[in-house]
Design a protein around this motif. Structure first.
Motif, PDB file in Angstrom:
ATOM      1  N   ASP A 117      23.481 -22.251  -3.732  1.00  6.37           N
ATOM      2  CA  ASP A 117      24.168 -22.786  -4.910  1.00  6.37           C
ATOM      3  C   ASP A 117      25.622 -22.337  -4.955  1.00  6.37           C
ATOM      4  O   ASP A 117      26.537 -23.130  -5.197  1.00  6.37           O
ATOM      5  N   VAL A 118      25.838 -21.032  -4.697  1.00 10.83           N
ATOM      6  CA  VAL A 118      27.205 -20.510  -4.731  1.00 10.83           C
ATOM      7  C   VAL A 118      28.022 -21.059  -3.561  1.00 10.83           C
ATOM      8  O   VAL A 118      29.165 -21.492  -3.735  1.00 10.83           O
ATOM      9  N   PHE A 119      27.443 -21.061  -2.369  1.00 17.66           N
ATOM     10  CA  PHE A 119      28.163 -21.539  -1.183  1.00 17.66           C
ATOM     11  C   PHE A 119      28.487 -23.032  -1.265  1.00 17.66           C
ATOM     12  O   PHE A 119      29.556 -23.463  -0.843  1.00 17.66           O
ATOM     13  N   ARG A 120      27.556 -23.828  -1.776  1.00 14.81           N
ATOM     14  CA  ARG A 120      27.732 -25.275  -1.780  1.00 14.81           C
ATOM     15  C   ARG A 120      28.156 -25.826  -3.146  1.00 14.81           C
ATOM     16  O   ARG A 120      28.201 -27.037  -3.344  1.00 14.81           O
ATOM     17  N   LEU A 121      28.475 -24.930  -4.088  1.00 13.44           N
ATOM     18  CA  LEU A 121      29.040 -25.338  -5.382  1.00 13.44           C
ATOM     19  C   LEU A 121      28.138 -26.345  -6.102  1.00 13.44           C
ATOM     20  O   LEU A 121      28.602 -27.327  -6.687  1.00 13.44           O
ATOM     21  N   VAL A 122      26.843 -26.090  -6.073  1.00 15.65           N
ATOM     22  CA  VAL A 122      25.884 -27.040  -6.633  1.00 15.65           C
ATOM     23  C   VAL A 122      26.089 -27.234  -8.131  1.00 15.65           C
ATOM     24  O   VAL A 122      26.153 -28.368  -8.625  1.00 15.65           O
ATOM     25  N   ALA A 123      26.199 -26.140  -8.874  1.00 18.42           N
ATOM     26  CA  ALA A 123      26.372 -26.261 -10.321  1.00 18.42           C
ATOM     27  C   ALA A 123      27.689 -26.944 -10.668  1.00 18.42           C
ATOM     28  O   ALA A 123      27.756 -27.786 -11.586  1.00 18.42           O
ATOM     29  N   ALA A 124      28.747 -26.609  -9.940  1.00 17.58           N
ATOM     30  CA  ALA A 124      30.044 -27.240 -10.179  1.00 17.58           C
ATOM     31  C   ALA A 124      29.984 -28.726  -9.853  1.00 17.58           C
ATOM     32  O   ALA A 124      30.555 -29.565 -10.560  1.00 17.58           O
ATOM     33  N   GLY A 125      29.277 -29.085  -8.789  1.00 22.26           N
ATOM     34  CA  GLY A 125      29.116 -30.487  -8.433  1.00 22.26           C
ATOM     35  C   GLY A 125      28.328 -31.248  -9.475  1.00 22.26           C
ATOM     36  O   GLY A 125      28.657 -32.396  -9.821  1.00 22.26           O
ATOM     37  N   HIS A 126      27.287 -30.637  -9.996  1.00 20.00           N
ATOM     38  CA  HIS A 126      26.486 -31.238 -11.065  1.00 20.00           C
ATOM     39  C   HIS A 126      27.360 -31.529 -12.278  1.00 20.00           C
ATOM     40  O   HIS A 126      27.318 -32.628 -12.852  1.00 20.00           O
ATOM     41  N   ALA A 128      30.621 -31.856 -12.326  1.00 20.73           N
ATOM     42  CA  ALA A 128      31.637 -32.862 -12.000  1.00 20.73           C
ATOM     43  C   ALA A 128      31.085 -34.277 -12.140  1.00 20.73           C
ATOM     44  O   ALA A 128      31.753 -35.174 -12.668  1.00 20.73           O
ATOM     45  N   VAL A 129      29.865 -34.496 -11.671  1.00 19.12           N
ATOM     46  CA  VAL A 129      29.262 -35.823 -11.776  1.00 19.12           C
ATOM     47  C   VAL A 129      29.104 -36.226 -13.241  1.00 19.12           C
ATOM     48  O   VAL A 129      29.378 -37.370 -13.630  1.00 19.12           O
ATOM     49  N   HIS A 130      28.692 -35.267 -14.072  1.00 21.50           N
ATOM     50  CA  HIS A 130      28.453 -35.575 -15.488  1.00 21.50           C
ATOM     51  C   HIS A 130      29.743 -35.766 -16.278  1.00 21.50           C
ATOM     52  O   HIS A 130      29.712 -36.320 -17.389  1.00 21.50           O
ATOM     53  N   THR A 131      30.852 -35.297 -15.749  1.00 28.95           N
ATOM     54  CA  THR A 131      32.122 -35.412 -16.475  1.00 28.95           C
ATOM     55  C   THR A 131      33.091 -36.383 -15.798  1.00 28.95           C
ATOM     56  O   THR A 131      34.293 -36.351 -16.062  1.00 28.95           O
ATOM     57  N   GLY A 132      32.571 -37.238 -14.905  1.00 32.80           N
ATOM     58  CA  GLY A 132      33.413 -38.239 -14.264  1.00 32.80           C
ATOM     59  C   GLY A 132      34.274 -37.712 -13.147  1.00 32.80           C
ATOM     60  O   GLY A 132      35.245 -38.360 -12.749  1.00 32.80           O
ATOM     61  N   GLY A 133      33.939 -36.560 -12.608  1.00 28.20           N
ATOM     62  CA  GLY A 133      34.722 -35.984 -11.522  1.00 28.20           C
ATOM     63  C   GLY A 133      34.287 -36.495 -10.166  1.00 28.20           C
ATOM     64  O   GLY A 133      33.429 -37.373 -10.042  1.00 28.20           O
ATOM     65  N   ASN A 134      34.872 -35.915  -9.124  1.00 27.39           N
ATOM     66  CA  ASN A 134      34.525 -36.288  -7.758  1.00 27.39           C
ATOM     67  C   ASN A 134      34.468 -35.039  -6.899  1.00 27.39           C
ATOM     68  O   ASN A 134      34.345 -33.931  -7.423  1.00 27.39           O
ATOM     69  N   SER A 135      34.582 -35.218  -5.577  1.00 32.80           N
ATOM     70  CA  SER A 135      34.397 -34.090  -4.660  1.00 32.80           C
ATOM     71  C   SER A 135      35.646 -33.246  -4.467  1.00 32.80           C
ATOM     72  O   SER A 135      35.633 -32.296  -3.673  1.00 32.80           O
ATOM     73  N   THR A 136      36.702 -33.531  -5.192  1.00 30.10           N
ATOM     74  CA  THR A 136      37.929 -32.747  -5.055  1.00 30.10           C
ATOM     75  C   THR A 136      37.646 -31.270  -5.340  1.00 30.10           C
ATOM     76  O   THR A 136      37.084 -30.918  -6.382  1.00 30.10           O
ATOM     77  N   GLY A 137      38.041 -30.412  -4.421  1.00 28.91           N
ATOM     78  CA  GLY A 137      37.832 -28.973  -4.590  1.00 28.91           C
ATOM     79  C   GLY A 137      36.414 -28.522  -4.322  1.00 28.91           C
ATOM     80  O   GLY A 137      36.060 -27.376  -4.628  1.00 28.91           O
TER      81      GLY A 137
END
Length: 318
Positions: A117-126, A128-137
């Motif tokens: 989770d920490v290495f692959r930024l799973v929570a941050a990715g989750h 981002a998807v819910h707030t209209g974000g993308n894979s930036t960063g």
């Protein structure tokens, strides 16, 4: 003998009946509580007349133990017994058994899961998807090829090392007494300083006792790589969590995955670690799987039956 289960074990009532019936058939009485209570008076009421009490991870204070004159055995459906007042047990000559081994796989899997989770930024990715974000960063890292340091190469630590090795990591281990099974598997035992300095992931797997309490702190985080992450699915009180928060917020280390704290959740909003950078939290669930709950219930009832038969097993040194 009168046997009292003071809190639910997280298993279906059918399984509880199957496990308790042999004790009843042998002539013992058995009662089970259907909810948890932290009130000492209520625990004393529930355990009145008990020769054996069975608990999981609910604290058992000395005032309860001392109020039960017939008590001879405390069967704990947990690996650690730091929530039991063992000094009161020593005073009275009360035996304590545990269920070591029931959650080895569960804890090891969550330790690896938090690292992923920490290495692959799973929570941050989750998020981002819910707030209209993308894979930036969202550039992550792989476990394969990294060095993982296991602090405490007991059963759980060794199992965790095996899982990390399956991902292609090189696994180092530290323990006061080297575990031959860990060495045979291929975990390379080194001193703690070397482990901290070389590891990309440091995963803590020590028991909590007076020797280990607050034993992992500022000086240890200072030895870790700035790119390293720290995983704790052991006991929160082993770590100076204020120092961990500082290490994370000053980017002395790169991230953390934390399942355990200085207290049981819910965690106060002003707890410094909660606002630390790049940290993933779970609310003390490493042991909590369906399989582990069933496994520990079987072990706990087996411990009671063995003690009643005069062949005790899984007794703890207190």
């Amino acid at each position: 003998m009168h046997i009292c289960l003071l809190e639910p074990l997280g298993i279906d009532s059918t399984i509880l009946h199957e496990l308790s019936q042999p004790l009843i058939d042998a002539g013992h009485s058995f009662v089970a509580a259907h909810d948890k209570s932290s009130n000492p008076d209520e625990l004393i009421r529930r355990a009145q007349g008990a020769d054996v009490i069975m608990i999981a991870n609910n604290p058992l204070p000395g005032e309860v133990i001392r109020a039960l004159p017939q008590l001879k055995l405390i069967a704990v459906a947990f690996t650690g017994i730091d929530h039991v007042d063992v000094s009161a047990c020593r005073e009275r000559g009360i035996a304590v058994s545990n269920c070591a081994g029931y959650s080895d796989t569960a804890v090891a899997e969550l330790s690896v899961g938090l690292a992923i989770d920490v290495f692959r930024l799973v929570a941050a990715g989750h998020a981002a998807v819910h707030t209209g974000g993308n894979s930036t960063g969202m550039v992550g890292r792989e476990i394969a090829g990294k060095t993982v340091g296991i602090v405490g190469t007991g059963h759980i630590g060794t199992q965790t090392g095996k899982l990390f090795a399956a991902f292609g990591a090189h696994v180092l281990g530290y323990a006061r007494h080297e575990n031959p099974q860990a060495t045979a598997f291929g975990i390379q035992h080194v001193n703690l300083e070397t482990l901290l300095e070389q590891s990309d992931i440091v995963s803590l797997h020590l028991p909590l006792n007076e020797t280990t309490r607050k034993s992992f702190g500022e000086e240890h985080f200072a030895r870790m790589k700035e790119s390293a992450i720290f995983i704790n699915c052991a006991r929160g009180a082993i770590v100076d969590n204020d120092a961990l928060a500082v290490a994370l917020n000053t980017e002395q280390i790169a991230g953390a995955g934390i399942d355990v704290f200085d207290m049981e959740p819910p965690i106060p909003a002003d707890y410094p670690l909660l606002s630390a950078k790049n940290t993933i939290f779970t609310p003390h669930v490493a042991y909590l799987t369906q399989e582990a709950m069933i496994r520990r219930a079987h072990i706990e009832f087996e411990n009671v039956a063995a003690w009643l038969a005069g062949t005790p097993q899984n007794l703890c040194e207190i």
